[in-house]
Write a protein that holds these residues in place. Structure first.
Motif, PDB file in Angstrom:
ATOM      1  N   CYS A 125      11.202  10.162   8.298  1.00  0.00           N
ATOM      2  CA  CYS A 125      10.761   8.781   8.090  1.00  0.00           C
ATOM      3  C   CYS A 125      10.382   8.146   9.432  1.00  0.00           C
ATOM      4  O   CYS A 125      10.797   8.621  10.494  1.00  0.00           O
ATOM      5  CB  CYS A 125      11.852   7.963   7.399  1.00  0.00           C
ATOM      6  N   ASN A 146       8.078  -2.173   6.722  1.00  0.00           N
ATOM      7  CA  ASN A 146       9.005  -1.702   5.709  1.00  0.00           C
ATOM      8  C   ASN A 146       8.220  -1.275   4.477  1.00  0.00           C
ATOM      9  O   ASN A 146       7.945  -2.070   3.588  1.00  0.00           O
ATOM     10  CB  ASN A 146      10.006  -2.803   5.346  1.00  0.00           C
ATOM     11  N   HIS A 148       6.382   2.551   2.301  1.00  0.00           N
ATOM     12  CA  HIS A 148       6.446   3.990   2.029  1.00  0.00           C
ATOM     13  C   HIS A 148       6.334   4.766   3.343  1.00  0.00           C
ATOM     14  O   HIS A 148       5.411   4.550   4.114  1.00  0.00           O
ATOM     15  CB  HIS A 148       5.314   4.389   1.081  1.00  0.00           C
ATOM     16  N   CYS A 151      11.738   4.371   7.359  1.00  0.00           N
ATOM     17  CA  CYS A 151      13.146   4.654   7.134  1.00  0.00           C
ATOM     18  C   CYS A 151      13.760   3.506   6.354  1.00  0.00           C
ATOM     19  O   CYS A 151      13.651   2.349   6.761  1.00  0.00           O
ATOM     20  CB  CYS A 151      13.877   4.806   8.463  1.00  0.00           C
ATOM     21  N   PRO A 152      14.383   3.791   5.235  1.00  0.00           N
ATOM     22  CA  PRO A 152      15.001   2.718   4.459  1.00  0.00           C
ATOM     23  C   PRO A 152      16.273   2.216   5.119  1.00  0.00           C
ATOM     24  O   PRO A 152      17.019   2.985   5.707  1.00  0.00           O
ATOM     25  CB  PRO A 152      15.295   3.378   3.117  1.00  0.00           C
ATOM     26  N   SER A 154      18.515   0.954   3.299  1.00  0.00           N
ATOM     27  CA  SER A 154      19.501   1.423   2.325  1.00  0.00           C
ATOM     28  C   SER A 154      18.769   2.321   1.347  1.00  0.00           C
ATOM     29  O   SER A 154      17.540   2.402   1.340  1.00  0.00           O
ATOM     30  CB  SER A 154      20.126   0.241   1.581  1.00  0.00           C
ATOM     31  N   ASP A 155      19.527   2.977   0.502  1.00  0.00           N
ATOM     32  CA  ASP A 155      18.918   3.866  -0.484  1.00  0.00           C
ATOM     33  C   ASP A 155      18.162   3.112  -1.561  1.00  0.00           C
ATOM     34  O   ASP A 155      17.458   3.705  -2.360  1.00  0.00           O
ATOM     35  CB  ASP A 155      19.992   4.732  -1.151  1.00  0.00           C
ATOM     36  N   HIS A 156      18.295   1.782  -1.624  1.00  0.00           N
ATOM     37  CA  HIS A 156      17.692   1.001  -2.693  1.00  0.00           C
ATOM     38  C   HIS A 156      16.450   0.226  -2.251  1.00  0.00           C
ATOM     39  O   HIS A 156      15.954  -0.583  -3.005  1.00  0.00           O
ATOM     40  CB  HIS A 156      18.729   0.021  -3.262  1.00  0.00           C
ATOM     41  N   ASP A 157      15.963   0.462  -1.034  1.00  0.00           N
ATOM     42  CA  ASP A 157      14.812  -0.289  -0.537  1.00  0.00           C
ATOM     43  C   ASP A 157      13.551  -0.062  -1.362  1.00  0.00           C
ATOM     44  O   ASP A 157      12.724  -0.929  -1.494  1.00  0.00           O
ATOM     45  CB  ASP A 157      14.512   0.051   0.922  1.00  0.00           C
ATOM     46  N   PHE A 158      13.390   1.130  -1.933  1.00  0.00           N
ATOM     47  CA  PHE A 158      12.151   1.461  -2.621  1.00  0.00           C
ATOM     48  C   PHE A 158      12.411   1.847  -4.077  1.00  0.00           C
ATOM     49  O   PHE A 158      11.825   2.773  -4.595  1.00  0.00           O
ATOM     50  CB  PHE A 158      11.405   2.583  -1.889  1.00  0.00           C
ATOM     51  N   GLU A 163       5.554   1.131  -4.626  1.00  0.00           N
ATOM     52  CA  GLU A 163       5.978   1.102  -3.235  1.00  0.00           C
ATOM     53  C   GLU A 163       4.861   0.508  -2.394  1.00  0.00           C
ATOM     54  O   GLU A 163       3.690   0.842  -2.608  1.00  0.00           O
ATOM     55  CB  GLU A 163       6.285   2.519  -2.745  1.00  0.00           C
TER      56      GLU A 163
END
Length: 168
Positions: A125, A146, A148, A151-152, A154-158, A163
């Motif tokens: 990422c 922020n 596609h 780096c997120p 958190s795991d819920h960013d996308f 996207e």
């Protein structure tokens, strides 16, 4: 050859300075060369805090829109930090994050033997915080870092189906 030069030539320059310097030294004195457009092929922002990169990019875009200007645009130096040196070169809009997004397997052919070699590489990422100026560039066009490929946090960013595209 003269015809090709006259009809197709585009000047390019590398500028390791603020836009105000390039405007004064090149754009404002470009009249004798007006038959040939030009572009900034390698715009290297200052890292010492003395440059307002967002304002510079907006001013460069404004210059391209003037009917009297031959400036075509700008490309920034460098998209990603160079990790192939012992100490990574700190230029680059993005660094690489630790999250591995997948892999690629590009191939190349040896021109002498015709032998094809394919090597697999991981794809990480993009981390704006590990680079320089990504937010400044995104800000020039009301974009974001922020999206596609980023780096997120958190795991819920996308989690959304749509996207955003990475806009810098």
């Amino acid at each position: 050859l003269q015809e090709a030069f006259t009809s197709r030539w585009v000047h390019s320059v590398n500028i390791p300075a603020q836009w105000s310097f390039a405007k004064e030294m090149i754009a404002d004195k470009y009249e004798p060369f007006k038959k040939h457009p030009w572009f900034i092929a390698q715009f290297t922002p200052k890292n010492d805090g003395s440059q307002d990169l967002t304002s510079d990019l907006k001013a460069i875009e404004a210059e391209t829109k003037k009917s009297s200007s031959q400036l075509l645009g700008v490309a920034l130096n460098t998209f990603q930090k160079d990790y192939q040196t012992d100490a990574p070169i700190e230029q680059g809009l993005f660094g690489l994050g630790s999250a591995e997004l997948g892999s690629v397997k590009p191939c190349q052919e040896d021109v002498r033997t015709g032998q094809q070699t394919c090597t697999e590489f991981p794809v990480y990422c993009l981390d704006a915080a590990a680079g320089q100026h990504a937010a400044d560039v995104a800000g020039a066009w009301d974009g974001t870092t922020n999206a596609h490929g980023a780096c997120p946090a958190s795991d819920h960013d996308f989690d959304d189906e749509e996207e955003p595209s990475l806009v810098v």
